[in-house]
Design an enzyme around this catalytic site. Structure first.
Site, mmCIF file in Angstrom:
data_model
loop_
_atom_site.group_PDB
_atom_site.id
_atom_site.type_symbol
_atom_site.label_atom_id
_atom_site.label_comp_id
_atom_site.label_asym_id
_atom_site.label_seq_id
_atom_site.Cartn_x
_atom_site.Cartn_y
_atom_site.Cartn_z
ATOM 1 N N ASP A 106 3.856 -3.008 4.919
ATOM 2 C CA ASP A 106 2.603 -2.464 4.378
ATOM 3 C C ASP A 106 2.565 -2.648 2.861
ATOM 4 O OD1 ASP A 106 2.031 -1.583 6.924
ATOM 5 O OD2 ASP A 106 2.895 0.407 6.576
ATOM 6 N N HIS A 107 1.384 -2.568 2.294
ATOM 7 C CA HIS A 107 1.276 -2.818 0.842
ATOM 8 C C HIS A 107 2.120 -1.824 0.037
ATOM 9 C CE1 HIS A 107 -1.649 0.525 0.677
ATOM 10 N NE2 HIS A 107 -1.324 0.559 -0.596
#
Ligand code: URA
Length: 238
Positions: A106-107
């Site tokens: 995920d970012h």
């Protein structure tokens, strides 16, 4: 032994279009063993090849296998929308070579991200049949309890998943710290499992894949390194 024309070699190593690579060669920018090679048709042995371009020695690699220490606020997707893509942390040649992440983080997740331009390697590593353990360090919003650990080990039911998903191991590392080992790589899996077990993941870091730890690579956040055959062998399931 495998020979390729010099323009193909440059292109395969990510130096741009064939036309541009030819112009670099004709301009005398490429040397091998101190000798300028300005004939782009010349067939050159690629095994063990090191050529010099833009004042740098370049080792010929048929494929690249790298590990990136992903920082927060970078996206793994091909078309990042809210943050820069992880490829912006790598030399431009890797974009030309179509290097891609193996799976996704995920970012806001930090840690070890494998990347390669070898489709067979990416496919094999991402295969659910492979059962490569991935080790995560999760920070939880609410304190870690024995009940939470028991639930994660027993398996939690996630929306869209037919069967409950369980952590392979789950060890308390602090009041709000858990080390979770997963064999699957489902979308937002750690965060969703913690939420399903009644807690919330406030930070997530991937510290290892298989037997390869980020710490052993000695790279700083935002940096990357090539992986040796010995390091790649550590990615196999135990
Ligand atoms: N699980 C998540 O929830 N996010 C990641 O980035 C990786 C695993």
């Amino acid at each position: 032994m495998s020979k390729l024309s010099l323009d193909r070699i440059l292109q395969s190593q990510g130096y741009g279009t064939r036309k541009y690579c030819r112009s670099l060669i004709e301009d005398g920018e490429v040397t091998i063993d101190g000798v300028v090679h300005d004939n782009f048709k010349a067939a050159i042995e690629t095994d063990g090849l090191v050529f010099r371009l833009f004042d740098e020695d370049v080792v010929y690699r048929e494929h690249v296998y790298i590990a990136l220490f992903k920082p927060q606020n970078y996206e793994c997707s091909r078309k990042p929308s809210h943050h820069p893509g992880v490829l912006t942390l790598l030399p431009e040649e890797f974009t030309w070579r179509e290097v891609q992440p193996v799976g996704r983080l995920d970012h806001d997740t930090t840690g070890m991200l494998l990347m390669s331009d070898d489709g067979a390697f990416i496919h094999a590593q991402s295969s659910p049949k492979r059962h490569v353990p991935k080790i995560y360090q999760a920070t939880t919003a609410a304190p870690v309890t024995e009940a939470l650990i028991a639930e994660l080990l027993a398996g939690v039911k996630l929306h869209d998943e037919p069967a409950p998903l369980a952590a392979q191991t789950c060890i308390q590392r602090g009041d709000h710290q858990l080390e979770i080992v997963l064999e699957q790589g489902k979308y937002h899996q750690v965060k969703r499992m913690l939420a399903a077990a009644g807690n919330h993941c406030s930070a997530l870091h991937r510290s290892a894949i298989g037997g390869l730890t980020l710490a052993s690579l000695g790279i700083e956040e935002g940096d990357w390194c090539y992986l040796t055959p010995e390091q790649l062998a550590l990615l196999a399931p135990a």
